[in-house]
Write a protein that holds these residues in place. Structure first.
Motif, PDB file in Angstrom:
ATOM      1  N   GLN A   1      -0.878  -1.954  -5.832  1.00 26.04           N
ATOM      2  CA  GLN A   1       0.123  -1.256  -5.011  1.00 26.04           C
ATOM      3  C   GLN A   1      -0.413  -0.863  -3.643  1.00 26.04           C
TER       4      GLN A   1
ATOM      5  N   SER B   1      -1.242  -1.192   0.377  1.00 25.92           N
ATOM      6  CA  SER B   1      -0.449  -1.682   1.509  1.00 25.92           C
ATOM      7  C   SER B   1      -1.326  -2.315   2.594  1.00 25.92           C
TER       8      SER B   1
ATOM      9  N   MET C   1      -0.677 -13.097  -2.352  1.00 27.85           N
ATOM     10  CA  MET C   1       0.760 -12.970  -2.611  1.00 27.85           C
ATOM     11  C   MET C   1       1.540 -13.562  -1.456  1.00 27.85           C
ATOM     12  N   TYR C   2       2.821 -13.846  -1.692  1.00 26.16           N
ATOM     13  CA  TYR C   2       3.674 -14.453  -0.682  1.00 26.16           C
ATOM     14  C   TYR C   2       4.796 -13.505  -0.309  1.00 26.16           C
ATOM     15  N   HIS C   3       4.840 -13.081   0.944  1.00 28.13           N
ATOM     16  CA  HIS C   3       5.898 -12.235   1.513  1.00 28.13           C
ATOM     17  C   HIS C   3       6.143 -10.969   0.692  1.00 28.13           C
ATOM     18  N   ARG C   4       5.140 -10.138   0.606  1.00 25.85           N
ATOM     19  CA  ARG C   4       5.260  -8.865  -0.104  1.00 25.85           C
ATOM     20  C   ARG C   4       4.907  -7.735   0.859  1.00 25.85           C
TER      21      ARG C   4
ATOM     22  N   CYS D   1       0.846  -4.746  -2.634  1.00 30.07           N
ATOM     23  CA  CYS D   1       0.143  -5.587  -3.597  1.00 30.07           C
ATOM     24  C   CYS D   1       0.749  -5.370  -4.985  1.00 30.07           C
ATOM     25  N   PRO D   2       1.095  -6.435  -5.722  1.00 29.71           N
ATOM     26  CA  PRO D   2       1.686  -6.275  -7.046  1.00 29.71           C
ATOM     27  C   PRO D   2       0.677  -5.791  -8.097  1.00 29.71           C
TER      28      PRO D   2
END
Length: 137
Positions: free
Chosen positions: A52, A54, A42-45, A48-49
């Motif tokens: 979830q 961290s 992912m980019y700049h999160r 995690c989509p």
């Protein structure tokens, strides 16, 4: 009253928490996060989509990708500009600008990273890997 402390420690880009270092680094490197639990890129999160989680690990992108969507924007600018969604080889999607003639930028075109930050908009800038077909030359 809120007061900034000068001696506060800051986590670096290689930290286990996956937080990106706000200090500018090389201009030809794109950093992204990968979830250590499920492996999603992912980019700049912050989370995690997918799961979830961290616990994100920061990695360096090789800088190549494919345009998934390209559009021309005429708003808030004196000239038309390109805004594209680029799916990087590592599996994450990033919004950026592709250099080249606006009519020659299409979905499915291969691109590579030119610079990490556009000086005006602050988004990645890409250039086409394959020169567009020039029927008129």
């Amino acid at each position: 009253m809120y007061h900034h402390s000068v001696g506060v420690a800051r986590q670096t880009a290689g930290s286990a928490a996956g937080l990106l270092d706000p200090a500018p680094r090389d201009t030809d490197t794109l950093l992204f996060q990968r979830c250590t639990w499920c492996g999603t890129a992912m980019y700049h999160r912050l989370l995690c989509p997918v799961c979830q989680g961290s616990d994100l690990r920061t990695e360096r992108s090789e800088g190549t990708g494919t345009i998934r969507h390209a559009t021309v924007v005429h708003r808030n600018t004196p000239a038309a500009r390109n805004v594209s969604l680029v799916e990087m080889a590592e599996g994450f999607v990033v919004r950026g600008r592709v250099m080249g003639p606006l009519i020659g930028i299409h979905s499915g075109d291969r691109v590579r990273l030119s610079t990490v930050k556009d000086p005006v908009r602050g988004e990645p800038v890409f250039q086409l890997v394959d020169e567009p077909y020039r029927a008129w030359t």
